[in-house]
Scaffold this motif. Structure first.
Motif, mmCIF file in Angstrom:
data_model
loop_
_atom_site.group_PDB
_atom_site.id
_atom_site.type_symbol
_atom_site.label_atom_id
_atom_site.label_comp_id
_atom_site.label_asym_id
_atom_site.label_seq_id
_atom_site.Cartn_x
_atom_site.Cartn_y
_atom_site.Cartn_z
ATOM 1 N N TYR A 89 0.856 -1.183 0.000
ATOM 2 C CA TYR A 89 0.000 0.000 0.000
ATOM 3 C C TYR A 89 0.893 1.235 0.000
ATOM 4 N N GLY A 118 -2.180 -1.112 -3.623
ATOM 5 C CA GLY A 118 -3.285 -0.187 -3.448
ATOM 6 C C GLY A 118 -2.762 1.122 -2.898
ATOM 7 N N TRP A 144 -9.798 2.759 -7.992
ATOM 8 C CA TRP A 144 -9.721 1.300 -8.058
ATOM 9 C C TRP A 144 -10.129 0.837 -9.444
ATOM 10 N N THR A 150 -5.094 -4.393 -8.240
ATOM 11 C CA THR A 150 -5.315 -3.141 -7.523
ATOM 12 C C THR A 150 -6.230 -3.377 -6.330
ATOM 13 N N LEU A 151 -5.725 -3.111 -5.141
ATOM 14 C CA LEU A 151 -6.506 -3.273 -3.919
ATOM 15 C C LEU A 151 -7.410 -2.061 -3.694
ATOM 16 N N ALA A 266 -8.463 -7.897 -4.248
ATOM 17 C CA ALA A 266 -8.225 -6.997 -5.384
ATOM 18 C C ALA A 266 -9.354 -7.097 -6.409
#
Length: 268
Positions: A89, A118, A144, A150-151, A266
């Motif tokens: 992150y 993310g 997102w 992609t978290l 994700a």
């Protein structure tokens, strides 16, 4: 009775010494106050919750991750990947006034070595509304996409490094602010944001509110051998920040599951 000059000098020196004594603490406090924008995940954890010195217990399968901000500068993502880190992150924004100048290197660099990554937002609820900050976050890297890499965005809500720990909010006011942020983020992205916090802060500043556990994944901060007690509403954590002194990059985390569970989050 006349006052001798030596007595006057003594009184003046004593007065100056007392003045210095009572002004030094406030000066030191001002010097310790960090620069706006420099806040990062876990900044207040050691100060308020302490730091454990033992490695975490890993009875179940967990997946290693890191979190970074401008504090780390340009990150050596290849070394992290080789060491076993599979997700990350990256701080994107703070309040409605700060964007991480290293965001592109960190966010794209982690992706390019194969990580699932993310973005996170450091909340400053005293500056503007939750909706305002959620929009600022999404507009500056916190969005997102359903690409499997992609978290969902994370809301970093913890001790205020710049002032009162609860940002001047009542417990109900803090809950309302968080709800405003989460609702706006979901309206913008279609995803429920992750909540990063520490149990002791959550108890103090939200009254241990339990209403977000059904929809928002929990990322708990506790620098010890176990995650410990969780905030109300969550039966388990999705992620656990267990240290600020890990290898290569300080802030290391465990995802509560194997890599396929990280991928599932994700994908949404």
């Amino acid at each position: 009775m006349p006052v001798h000059r030596s007595g006057i000098r003594t009184l003046l020196l004593l007065s100056a010494a007392l003045t210095l004594l009572f002004t030094l603490p406030s000066a030191a406090t001002a010097a310790e106050k960090p620069e706006r924008g420099s806040a990062r995940m876990g900044m207040g954890v050691i100060k308020h919750d302490g730091q454990g010195g033992l490695p975490p217990e890993t009875r179940a399968t967990q997946t290693e991750g890191v979190d970074v901000s401008s504090h780390q500068g340009n990150v050596n993502w290849s070394s992290l990947w080789t060491s076993g880190v599979k997700w990350a992150y990256v701080k994107a924004t703070e309040g409605n006034y700060y964007k991480n100048p290293y965001f592109a290197q960190q966010y794209n660099g982690s992706y390019n070595v194969g990580m699932i990554r993310g973005a996170y937002h450091f909340a400053t609820p005293n500056d503007s509304s939750g909706a305002n900050q959620a929009n600022y976050f999404v507009d500056n890297g916190g969005g997102w996409s359903r690409d499997g890499r992609t978290l969902p965005g994370a809301l970093d809500i913890e001790w205020n490094p710049y002032g009162a720990q609860c940002y001047g909010k009542t417990q109900s006011g803090m809950v309302s602010w968080i709800r405003d942020f989460l609702n706006t983020y979901k309206a913008r992205t279609g995803r429920d944001a992750v909540i990063y916090t520490a149990t002791s802060w959550w108890k103090t500043c939200t009254g241990n509110y339990g209403g977000f556990g059904a929809s928002n994944p929990l990322w708990i901060a506790r620098y010890n051998t176990t995650p410990g007690e969780l905030p109300a509403g969550w039966a388990y954590q999705t992620m656990w920040q267990y240290t600020s002194s890990g290898p290569i990059v300080g802030d290391h985390n465990k995802f509560n599951g194997a890599l396929d569970r990280v991928q599932a989050l994700a994908y949404g």
